[in-house]
Write an enzyme that holds these catalytic residues in place. Structure first.
Site, PDB file in Angstrom:
ATOM      1  CE  LYS A 198      -3.551   2.362   2.697  1.00 26.94           C
ATOM      2  NZ  LYS A 198      -4.506   2.315   3.795  1.00 26.94           N
ATOM      3  CD  GLU A 204       8.827  -6.142   7.368  1.00 21.98           C
ATOM      4  OE1 GLU A 204       8.669  -4.993   6.895  1.00 21.98           O
ATOM      5  OE2 GLU A 204       8.447  -6.480   8.494  1.00 21.98           O
ATOM      6  N   GLY A 255      -5.055  -1.773   4.840  1.00 22.91           N
ATOM      7  CA  GLY A 255      -4.258  -2.915   4.377  1.00 22.91           C
ATOM      8  C   GLY A 255      -4.969  -4.242   4.588  1.00 22.91           C
ATOM      9  NE  ARG A 256      -6.941  -3.806  10.648  1.00 24.08           N
ATOM     10  CZ  ARG A 256      -6.219  -2.692  10.819  1.00 24.08           C
ATOM     11  NH1 ARG A 256      -5.026  -2.574  10.252  1.00 24.08           N
ATOM     12  NH2 ARG A 256      -6.681  -1.710  11.553  1.00 24.08           N
ATOM     13  CE  LYS A 500       5.447  -0.988  10.013  1.00 23.26           C
ATOM     14  NZ  LYS A 500       4.484  -0.273   9.186  1.00 23.26           N
TER      15      LYS A 500
HETATM   16  O1  LIG Z   1       1.020  -2.692   2.268  1.00 25.67           O
HETATM   17  P1  LIG Z   1       2.099  -2.093   3.088  1.00 25.67           P
HETATM   18  O2  LIG Z   1       2.083  -0.603   3.061  1.00 25.67           O
HETATM   19  O3  LIG Z   1       3.445  -2.625   2.653  1.00 25.67           O
HETATM   20  O4  LIG Z   1       1.871  -2.482   4.587  1.00 25.67           O
HETATM   21  C1  LIG Z   1       1.868  -3.815   5.009  1.00 25.67           C
HETATM   22  C2  LIG Z   1       1.235  -3.998   6.351  1.00 25.67           C
HETATM   23  O5  LIG Z   1       1.915  -3.257   7.350  1.00 25.67           O
HETATM   24  C3  LIG Z   1       0.993  -2.781   8.316  1.00 25.67           C
HETATM   25  O6  LIG Z   1       0.898  -1.409   8.202  1.00 25.67           O
HETATM   26  C4  LIG Z   1       1.422  -3.029   9.711  1.00 25.67           C
HETATM   27  O7  LIG Z   1       1.720  -4.365   9.922  1.00 25.67           O
HETATM   28  C5  LIG Z   1      -0.325  -3.474   7.956  1.00 25.67           C
HETATM   29  O8  LIG Z   1      -1.427  -2.788   8.390  1.00 25.67           O
HETATM   30  C6  LIG Z   1      -0.194  -3.562   6.480  1.00 25.67           C
HETATM   31  O9  LIG Z   1      -1.119  -4.458   5.953  1.00 25.67           O
END
Ligand SMILES: O=P(O)(O)OC[C@H]1O[C@](O)(CO)[C@@H](O)[C@@H]1O
Length: 531
Positions: A198, A204, A255-256, A500
């Site tokens: 997102k 990661e 995201g979720r 983080k």
């Molecule tokens: O899609 P992104 O921005 O890489 O985020 C990944 C995930 O990290 C978070 O912000 C925290 O774990 C989640 O809410 C989200 O789904």
């Protein structure tokens, strides 16, 4: 608009009194013996999903008071505000509109934008599926959290509908043991990487995307533009990474809650455009049920209210999910993010500390595997843990006998949890492995079960794209319901940020060895890991 706090409503106080007078002592075996109509009275049919709620520790008064509680906290108004696109995610000043992603063309907010991306996404998915032309055999989704768990869960769930010539891989962990074995088996010329994030800043995902690109170029890959696509709200960052084919989504998609957006691309490639549209349609049908059914007949509302009843009155701190369908093996992990990242909060929307429990721990494994691992604790442990069984009537394989055995196990477990076995009953049975010298009374105590342990059984006719869409949306709205009762913002996740930030501070210390200012434990561990 401010809403009443749940613990200041009349219904909350009434529920407390009801729990003390009847709720604590409710005996399911007696309740069924007394009322031949209990199973029917506590069953609900929602789109694609039948729910038997009768093996739960509640009666008609509990249900009536819980509905009064929902009314008392203005659940319907809160729900309508979400559907209408009001900025209910107050800490981020955003609307919450995953429901708009599955609304039919012309309906719901942002319909033009949503359907423009959806059409383009599905056309792209179909081009990849035309393997004779695309030359693609392997798709690697690189993402984490909501950019991973949804597609990773849904692709195996709908395996029976998947393209037989395509292999889907999911890489999420920054630990290189995740990506390394995947890359080892791939050919750059036939691999498509989806970089799903997102924000397009997540450590990661960015690290793994960099590794994938380096591997691609080092192993004879020539055209990154053809073999890397991006799914993100941050089109600029994707372009800077060198991605030219990008599918966007919007900051009003959490995201979720993003599987319905372009984040669903791996699923769309696996099952194709028509099935993906059916998946969205199933979720939309559940949205309409949530938006329109009376609270008493509204399945997500009833499940969310039961969650409140168990968490705040019975003080159960966990719930186990047991899908009796191997395709749903990642469903509990998916639900962990959906429910625990949403409702793992300690203040309400106005920042006031809550004096009550919020998200339970959600966990589980597919049946029957869980039966041979932790069900012992569910049956005879000291904590009561409500269990949610998911049964699918019609299999998508030809092994009818195996399927019947799976279903029989599912029913037997909910029956055993409820019925239990008295020590007197246990004493009358022979136990082949029992010690010959142990006193029979003592032995029967080990072999008895308290019973009266609650469970819900959800039944799907078949695990189709439409049914899976409805099932996930059911859980989304159930989480919304308990969040609304608790008055919390289910759509932010500040709790993930501290780790983080600290990680970013620690990272350079691995190179420099600088331990200054660290607590003793972290300093010693860092030194050990560097060596
Ligand atoms: O899609 P992104 O921005 O890489 O985020 C990944 C995930 O990290 C978070 O912000 C925290 O774990 C989640 O809410 C989200 O789904």
């Amino acid at each position: 608009m401010s809403h009443p706090r749940c613990d200041e409503t009349i219904a909350w106080t009434a529920l407390g009194g009801h729990y003390e007078a009847h709720g604590r002592e409710l005996d399911l075996r007696e309740a069924f013996a007394r009322d031949a109509g209990r199973a029917a009275a506590f069953s609900l049919q929602a789109p694609e999903i039948f729910a038997d709620l009768s093996k739960n520790l509640w009666d008609d008064s509990t249900r009536r008071l819980l509905v009064e509680l929902a009314e008392g906290v203005h659940l319907a108004e809160r729900r309508d505000a979400m559907f209408a696109g009001e900025p209910i995610n107050t800490t981020e000043g955003r609307p919450v509109l995953h429901t708009a992603l599955r609304a039919p063309r012309g309906a719901g907010p942002f319909s033009d934008e949503v359907h423009e991306v959806l059409d383009r996404l599905l056309a792209f998915a179909e081009r990849v599926r035309d393997t004779a032309t695309s030359g693609i055999t392997d798709i690697v989704n690189i993402g984490i959290g909501g950019s991973d768990l949804g597609p990773q869960m849904a692709v195996p769930a709908l395996d029976a509908f998947a393209h037989p010539g395509l292999r889907l891989h999911f890489v999420s962990n920054v630990d290189g043991h995740d990506i390394a074995p995947v890359l080892r088996r791939l050919n750059p010329a036939t691999t498509l990487f989806i970089i799903a994030s997102k924000t397009f800043t997540t450590q990661e995902t960015m690290a793994n995307a960099g590794v994938a690109r380096a591997w691609f170029l080092a192993n004879g890959g020539t055209d990154t533009r053809k073999h890397f696509v991006g799914v993100t709200t941050n089109l600029k960052a994707a372009a800077e990474f060198g991605i030219t084919e990008t599918f966007g989504f919007w900051d009003w998609v959490g995201g979720r809650y993003s599987l319905w957006s372009a984040i669903g691309l791996p699923l769309a490639i696996a099952i194709g455009a028509d099935h993906f549209r059916a998946f969205l349609a199933g979720a939309h049908a559940m949205d309409q049920h949530f938006a329109q059914a009376p609270l008493r007949e509204n399945l997500p509302v009833q499940l969310g209210l039961l969650d409140v009843w168990y968490r705040n009155f019975h003080h159960f701190s966990s719930r186990s999910v047991a899908p009796y369908h191997q395709g749903l093996k990642r469903f509990p992990a998916y639900l962990q993010q959906l429910e625990m990242e949403s409702n793992g909060k300690r203040v309400d929307s106005e920042g006031r500390a809550l004096r009550l429990g919020t998200s339970p721990v959600v966990w589980g494994e597919p049946g029957t595997n869980g039966q041979h691992a932790y069900f012992q604790m569910l049956h005879q442990g000291t904590d009561v843990i409500p269990v949610e069984f998911i049964a699918v009537k019609t299999p998508t394989h030809e092994h009818a006998d195996l399927h019947t055995k799976a279903l029989a196990n599912c029913l037997a477990q909910s029956q055993a949890l409820m019925l239990g076995k008295t020590a007197a009953e246990a004493a009358t049975e022979s136990a082949p492995t029992a010690s010959a010298t142990l006193d029979r009374t003592v032995l029967s105590r080990h072999r008895s079960f308290p019973g009266n342990r609650p469970s819900t059984t959800l039944v799907l006719d078949a695990l189709t794209p439409r049914a899976l869409g409805a099932l996930i949306a059911l859980y989304e709205h159930r989480v919304f319901t308990s969040a609304a009762v608790w008055g919390i913002n289910a759509f932010d996740q500040w709790g993930v940020e501290l780790g983080k930030a600290l990680c970013n501070q620690l990272l350079p210390r691995f190179a420099s060895g600088d331990l200054s200012g660290l607590d003793g434990s972290t300093a010693a561990l860092l030194q050990r890991l560097r060596a």
